[in-house]
Scaffold this motif. Structure first.
Motif, PDB file in Angstrom:
ATOM      1  N   ASP A  86      17.677 123.281   0.409  1.00 54.59           N
ATOM      2  CA  ASP A  86      18.184 122.065  -0.226  1.00 54.59           C
ATOM      3  C   ASP A  86      18.121 122.117  -1.748  1.00 54.59           C
ATOM      4  O   ASP A  86      19.008 121.586  -2.428  1.00 54.59           O
ATOM      5  N   ASP A  87      17.082 122.747  -2.315  1.00 50.40           N
ATOM      6  CA  ASP A  87      17.015 122.786  -3.780  1.00 50.40           C
ATOM      7  C   ASP A  87      18.102 123.685  -4.360  1.00 50.40           C
ATOM      8  O   ASP A  87      18.706 123.371  -5.395  1.00 50.40           O
ATOM      9  N   LEU A  88      18.408 124.788  -3.672  1.00 51.50           N
ATOM     10  CA  LEU A  88      19.481 125.661  -4.138  1.00 51.50           C
ATOM     11  C   LEU A  88      20.837 124.983  -3.960  1.00 51.50           C
ATOM     12  O   LEU A  88      21.711 125.064  -4.830  1.00 51.50           O
ATOM     13  N   TYR A  89      21.013 124.311  -2.836  1.00 49.47           N
ATOM     14  CA  TYR A  89      22.246 123.563  -2.569  1.00 49.47           C
ATOM     15  C   TYR A  89      22.479 122.526  -3.675  1.00 49.47           C
ATOM     16  O   TYR A  89      23.579 122.422  -4.239  1.00 49.47           O
ATOM     17  N   ALA A  90      21.438 121.763  -3.989  1.00 48.29           N
ATOM     18  CA  ALA A  90      21.565 120.726  -5.015  1.00 48.29           C
ATOM     19  C   ALA A  90      21.828 121.327  -6.389  1.00 48.29           C
ATOM     20  O   ALA A  90      22.548 120.743  -7.210  1.00 48.29           O
ATOM     21  N   SER A  91      21.267 122.509  -6.657  1.00 53.78           N
ATOM     22  CA  SER A  91      21.493 123.157  -7.948  1.00 53.78           C
ATOM     23  C   SER A  91      22.948 123.594  -8.097  1.00 53.78           C
ATOM     24  O   SER A  91      23.543 123.450  -9.172  1.00 53.78           O
ATOM     25  N   TYR A  92      23.535 124.140  -7.018  1.00 53.18           N
ATOM     26  CA  TYR A  92      24.949 124.522  -7.079  1.00 53.18           C
ATOM     27  C   TYR A  92      25.841 123.309  -7.331  1.00 53.18           C
ATOM     28  O   TYR A  92      26.943 123.444  -7.865  1.00 53.18           O
ATOM     29  N   MET A  93      25.391 122.133  -6.953  1.00 51.66           N
ATOM     30  CA  MET A  93      26.174 120.930  -7.204  1.00 51.66           C
ATOM     31  C   MET A  93      26.107 120.514  -8.671  1.00 51.66           C
ATOM     32  O   MET A  93      26.822 119.601  -9.096  1.00 51.66           O
ATOM     33  N   HIS A  94      25.259 121.200  -9.445  1.00 49.75           N
ATOM     34  CA  HIS A  94      25.240 121.014 -10.902  1.00 49.75           C
ATOM     35  C   HIS A  94      26.023 122.118 -11.600  1.00 49.75           C
ATOM     36  O   HIS A  94      26.892 121.841 -12.432  1.00 49.75           O
ATOM     37  N   HIS A  95      25.688 123.375 -11.261  1.00 50.41           N
ATOM     38  CA  HIS A  95      26.339 124.506 -11.923  1.00 50.41           C
ATOM     39  C   HIS A  95      26.494 125.653 -10.932  1.00 50.41           C
ATOM     40  O   HIS A  95      25.511 126.098 -10.332  1.00 50.41           O
ATOM     41  N   ASP A  96      27.722 126.120 -10.778  1.00 53.60           N
ATOM     42  CA  ASP A  96      27.986 127.278  -9.930  1.00 53.60           C
ATOM     43  C   ASP A  96      27.878 128.541 -10.776  1.00 53.60           C
ATOM     44  O   ASP A  96      28.856 129.223 -11.066  1.00 53.60           O
ATOM     45  N   GLY A  97      26.649 128.838 -11.207  1.00 54.70           N
ATOM     46  CA  GLY A  97      26.411 130.014 -12.026  1.00 54.70           C
ATOM     47  C   GLY A  97      26.804 129.798 -13.473  1.00 54.70           C
ATOM     48  O   GLY A  97      26.909 128.665 -13.959  1.00 54.70           O
ATOM     49  N   ALA A  98      27.028 130.903 -14.167  1.00 57.04           N
ATOM     50  CA  ALA A  98      27.357 130.856 -15.592  1.00 57.04           C
ATOM     51  C   ALA A  98      28.384 131.929 -15.914  1.00 57.04           C
ATOM     52  O   ALA A  98      28.608 132.860 -15.135  1.00 57.04           O
ATOM     53  N   ASP A  99      29.012 131.790 -17.078  1.00 53.13           N
ATOM     54  CA  ASP A  99      29.989 132.776 -17.531  1.00 53.13           C
ATOM     55  C   ASP A  99      29.315 134.113 -17.816  1.00 53.13           C
ATOM     56  O   ASP A  99      28.090 134.213 -17.888  1.00 53.13           O
ATOM     57  N   GLY A 100      30.158 135.119 -18.047  1.00 53.10           N
ATOM     58  CA  GLY A 100      29.643 136.424 -18.437  1.00 53.10           C
ATOM     59  C   GLY A 100      29.489 137.365 -17.263  1.00 53.10           C
ATOM     60  O   GLY A 100      29.770 137.022 -16.106  1.00 53.10           O
ATOM     61  N   ASN A 101      29.044 138.574 -17.561  1.00 54.12           N
ATOM     62  CA  ASN A 101      28.827 139.579 -16.526  1.00 54.12           C
ATOM     63  C   ASN A 101      27.641 139.187 -15.665  1.00 54.12           C
ATOM     64  O   ASN A 101      26.511 139.099 -16.143  1.00 54.12           O
ATOM     65  N   LEU A 102      27.900 138.922 -14.373  1.00 53.13           N
ATOM     66  CA  LEU A 102      26.858 138.498 -13.438  1.00 53.13           C
ATOM     67  C   LEU A 102      26.070 137.310 -13.985  1.00 53.13           C
ATOM     68  O   LEU A 102      24.847 137.237 -13.876  1.00 53.13           O
ATOM     69  N   PRO A 110      21.963 117.012   0.783  1.00 50.00           N
ATOM     70  CA  PRO A 110      20.610 117.583   0.822  1.00 50.00           C
ATOM     71  C   PRO A 110      19.553 116.488   0.732  1.00 50.00           C
ATOM     72  O   PRO A 110      19.854 115.329   0.428  1.00 50.00           O
ATOM     73  N   ASP A 111      18.321 116.852   0.980  1.00 52.51           N
ATOM     74  CA  ASP A 111      17.210 115.903   0.956  1.00 52.51           C
ATOM     75  C   ASP A 111      17.211 115.112  -0.353  1.00 52.51           C
ATOM     76  O   ASP A 111      17.188 115.701  -1.437  1.00 52.51           O
ATOM     77  N   PRO A 112      17.255 113.769  -0.294  1.00 52.30           N
ATOM     78  CA  PRO A 112      17.366 112.958  -1.519  1.00 52.30           C
ATOM     79  C   PRO A 112      16.222 113.186  -2.502  1.00 52.30           C
ATOM     80  O   PRO A 112      16.447 113.210  -3.719  1.00 52.30           O
ATOM     81  N   ALA A 113      15.012 113.346  -2.003  1.00 56.57           N
ATOM     82  CA  ALA A 113      13.876 113.542  -2.909  1.00 56.57           C
ATOM     83  C   ALA A 113      14.013 114.861  -3.665  1.00 56.57           C
ATOM     84  O   ALA A 113      13.757 114.937  -4.877  1.00 56.57           O
ATOM     85  N   ILE A 114      14.437 115.908  -2.958  1.00 58.25           N
ATOM     86  CA  ILE A 114      14.622 117.205  -3.613  1.00 58.25           C
ATOM     87  C   ILE A 114      15.791 117.143  -4.582  1.00 58.25           C
ATOM     88  O   ILE A 114      15.715 117.646  -5.712  1.00 58.25           O
ATOM     89  N   SER A 115      16.881 116.508  -4.161  1.00 59.34           N
ATOM     90  CA  SER A 115      18.050 116.392  -5.035  1.00 59.34           C
ATOM     91  C   SER A 115      17.707 115.673  -6.331  1.00 59.34           C
ATOM     92  O   SER A 115      18.163 116.061  -7.413  1.00 59.34           O
ATOM     93  N   THR A 116      16.917 114.630  -6.222  1.00 61.77           N
ATOM     94  CA  THR A 116      16.539 113.871  -7.419  1.00 61.77           C
ATOM     95  C   THR A 116      15.760 114.743  -8.396  1.00 61.77           C
ATOM     96  O   THR A 116      16.008 114.723  -9.610  1.00 61.77           O
ATOM     97  N   ARG A 117      14.843 115.535  -7.885  1.00 68.21           N
ATOM     98  CA  ARG A 117      14.053 116.399  -8.770  1.00 68.21           C
ATOM     99  C   ARG A 117      14.915 117.502  -9.377  1.00 68.21           C
ATOM    100  O   ARG A 117      14.751 117.853 -10.554  1.00 68.21           O
ATOM    101  N   VAL A 118      15.844 118.049  -8.597  1.00 65.82           N
ATOM    102  CA  VAL A 118      16.765 119.050  -9.148  1.00 65.82           C
ATOM    103  C   VAL A 118      17.631 118.418 -10.234  1.00 65.82           C
ATOM    104  O   VAL A 118      17.840 119.008 -11.302  1.00 65.82           O
ATOM    105  N   ASP A 119      18.135 117.200  -9.976  1.00 65.75           N
ATOM    106  CA  ASP A 119      18.941 116.491 -10.974  1.00 65.75           C
ATOM    107  C   ASP A 119      18.155 116.306 -12.270  1.00 65.75           C
ATOM    108  O   ASP A 119      18.678 116.525 -13.373  1.00 65.75           O
ATOM    109  N   GLN A 120      16.911 115.895 -12.135  1.00 61.27           N
ATOM    110  CA  GLN A 120      16.087 115.648 -13.318  1.00 61.27           C
ATOM    111  C   GLN A 120      15.810 116.942 -14.083  1.00 61.27           C
ATOM    112  O   GLN A 120      15.838 116.957 -15.321  1.00 61.27           O
ATOM    113  N   ALA A 121      15.545 118.022 -13.354  1.00 62.98           N
ATOM    114  CA  ALA A 121      15.275 119.301 -14.021  1.00 62.98           C
ATOM    115  C   ALA A 121      16.500 119.774 -14.793  1.00 62.98           C
ATOM    116  O   ALA A 121      16.400 120.186 -15.956  1.00 62.98           O
ATOM    117  N   TRP A 122      17.674 119.709 -14.168  1.00 66.21           N
ATOM    118  CA  TRP A 122      18.884 120.159 -14.859  1.00 66.21           C
ATOM    119  C   TRP A 122      19.221 119.241 -16.037  1.00 66.21           C
ATOM    120  O   TRP A 122      19.716 119.708 -17.073  1.00 66.21           O
TER     121      TRP A 122
END
Length: 499
Positions: free
Chosen positions: A120-136, A68-80
């Motif tokens: 790209d921001d959603l793509y980069a976020s999935y590369m950090h966490h594919d959702g969470a445990d629990g119901n939905l 994904p776009d490097p600039a967007i990926s970097t900001r997603v990385d920093q947020a997570w």
């Protein structure tokens, strides 16, 4: 299928989208199948992604991943990184419920199979966490209570929303801007009460969807992008300020939640690290012993592959099953039309035969006759109390095979009390369980992934037919069936506890 209400059946067919209209709405079209009795009305079936054949296929090379776009990926990385750091200091239980990354292979496969790209921001976020445990995904909640969905949940949510859209036939509702849903939308959060948080892929905006309401992009959780939401979330956690209308609070169990007022104080002792690595070392988690040949044979999970044989259920059992189904169909059509619409057409006898051969089992006549009436009940469709849905023939096999593979992947000690290959799952729960028929006794029982098998108590019925009859009787009379009373919410059958 007949529910003794031909006017309703004709209305459903007349108002539904045409295949062209469904595709224009980004949804799968509907095909209309005639039932096994040509005098009966046609039965709708929403076409979903093709189920895998039971025969073996040679693997194909995986699609290539992208960056994904490097600039967007970097900001997603920093947020997570900021979110994870705060959770580790203040709400470690929630930190441990964040799932591991989806991985570039899974993301590439999703984009290849859907013939479109994720933002790209959603793509980069999935590369950090594919959702969470629990119901939905409710182990990690976006305000006010949206569980963080995993990649596969996009299709799960879209299937149900599209089915409602296509069957209702409201052309104006199929608009991603001002309508009620569109098949291009990407669900990222769910409250489990009919509300979703989604990304509109053309613009990247985040909006909210609620059952039977128009889409909203300017509500409390409307955002210009998913990245903007993540960065605002990190700001709210670090500063303790409100994210739109909700403040971050920490429960006594060290979990992040959102409230309309800030908390007076936070619990102590909630600092901790993330969930353990998904790749344990042999010294920490030794490889279990393999089951012995005797255990494998006793499990019933590795039958000799037989030749499919098409069998016809006995006429008396068939008549009883059809009579019960007519009662159920009549009640659903009048009281719970949304659940009624999900009922699929009959299974093909050849498909049932292939499943039996693959499992090395012979289905009881009552289950066979039921599948020849309706091949399951559709996703989130009709089923016994309290929260089960009847499985299709192929779903029966896939669930059986998955559980057999799991029970034989260890030492084999779980055979007989965690799972057993002599059992036929026939109704699924979305919490990791099923109802099954024991082919050795004909009785029903219950499986749950955290506890294993239950062969006694309220879940046991002398046969599948007995359970179906009791369910129909409960629907017609409104009387509870072993502590659960039928109710209808927004046109869907539900069960409420009387205990």
């Amino acid at each position: 299928m007949s529910c003794q209400d031909p006017e309703l059946e004709a209305q459903i067919k007349a108002q539904a989208f045409t295949p062209e209209e469904a595709k224009a709405a980004g949804c799968d079209p509907i095909t209309w199948h005639d039932g096994s009795d040509t005098a009966e009305a046609p039965v709708p079936d929403v076409i979903s992604s093709p189920e895998p054949d039971l025969d073996h296929f040679s693997p194909t090379p995986p699609p290539s991943s992208r960056t994904p776009d490097p600039a967007i990926s970097t900001r997603v990385d920093q947020a997570w990184a900021r979110i994870e750091r705060w959770l580790g200091e203040h709400a470690s239980a929630t930190l441990r419920k964040l799932k591991f990354p989806a991985g570039p292979e899974a993301l590439a496969l999703w984009e290849e199979s859907h013939k479109r790209r994720l933002p790209d921001d959603l793509y980069a976020s999935y590369m950090h966490h594919d959702g969470a445990d629990g119901n939905l995904g409710d182990g990690f909640q976006l305000p006010p209570s949206y569980g963080l969905l995993e990649l596969s949940d996009i299709d799960h949510v879209n299937s149900g929303k599209c089915q409602d859209l296509v069957m209702d036939g409201n052309r104006e509702a199929a608009d991603p801007e001002h309508g009620r849903w569109h098949g291009s939308l990407l669900a990222i959060g769910d409250t489990s009460t009919g509300k979703e948080l989604f990304v509109e892929p053309r613009t990247g905006r985040v909006g909210e969807s609620a059952w039977n309401e128009d889409l909203s992009y300017d509500g409390p959780m409307g955002w210009p992008s998913y990245l903007a939401l993540l960065e605002a979330l990190a700001d709210s956690l670090e500063r303790g300020t409100a994210l739109r209308d909700w403040y971050p609070v920490v429960t006594p169990g060290c979990e992040l939640r959102w409230a309309e007022e800030p908390a007076d104080s936070a619990p102590t002792g909630c600092a901790g690290g993330p969930r353990p690595s998904p790749t344990p070392t042999p010294t920490v988690e030794p490889t279990p012993d393999k089951p012995t040949p005797e255990q494998v044979r006793a499990s019933g999970c590795r039958p000799a592959r037989g030749t499919p044989v098409v069998r016809t259920p006995g006429p008396e059992v068939t008549a009883q099953i059809n009579a019960v189904w007519r009662r159920v169909e009549r009640w659903l059509a009048r009281k719970a039309p949304a659940t009624y619409k999900l009922l699929p057409p009959p299974a093909r006898p050849r498909d049932i035969a292939k499943v039996e051969a693959a499992m090395g089992l012979r289905f009881p006549d009552d289950l066979r006759a039921s599948l020849l009436r309706h091949n399951g009940a559709g996703s989130w469709g009709f089923g016994p109390a309290p929260f089960y849905e009847l499985m299709s023939a192929k779903y029966v096999y896939s669930d059986w095979k998955m559980l057999c593979d799991i029970v034989l992947s260890g030492s084999g000690e779980g055979v007989g009390y965690w799972w057993d290959g002599h059992l036929i799952p026939f109704a699924a729960a979305h919490d990791g369980g099923n109802l099954f028929i024991d082919t050795r006794t004909g009785k029903t029982g219950e499986y749950f992934n955290e506890e294993g098998l239950t062969f006694e108590g309220d879940v046991v019925w002398p046969s599948y037919l007995a359970l179906l009859k009791a369910t129909a009787r409960s629907l017609e009379t409104g009387r509870p069936i072993r502590g659960w009373r039928p109710t209808v919410r927004k046109g869907e059958l539900d069960w409420e506890s009387t205990r």
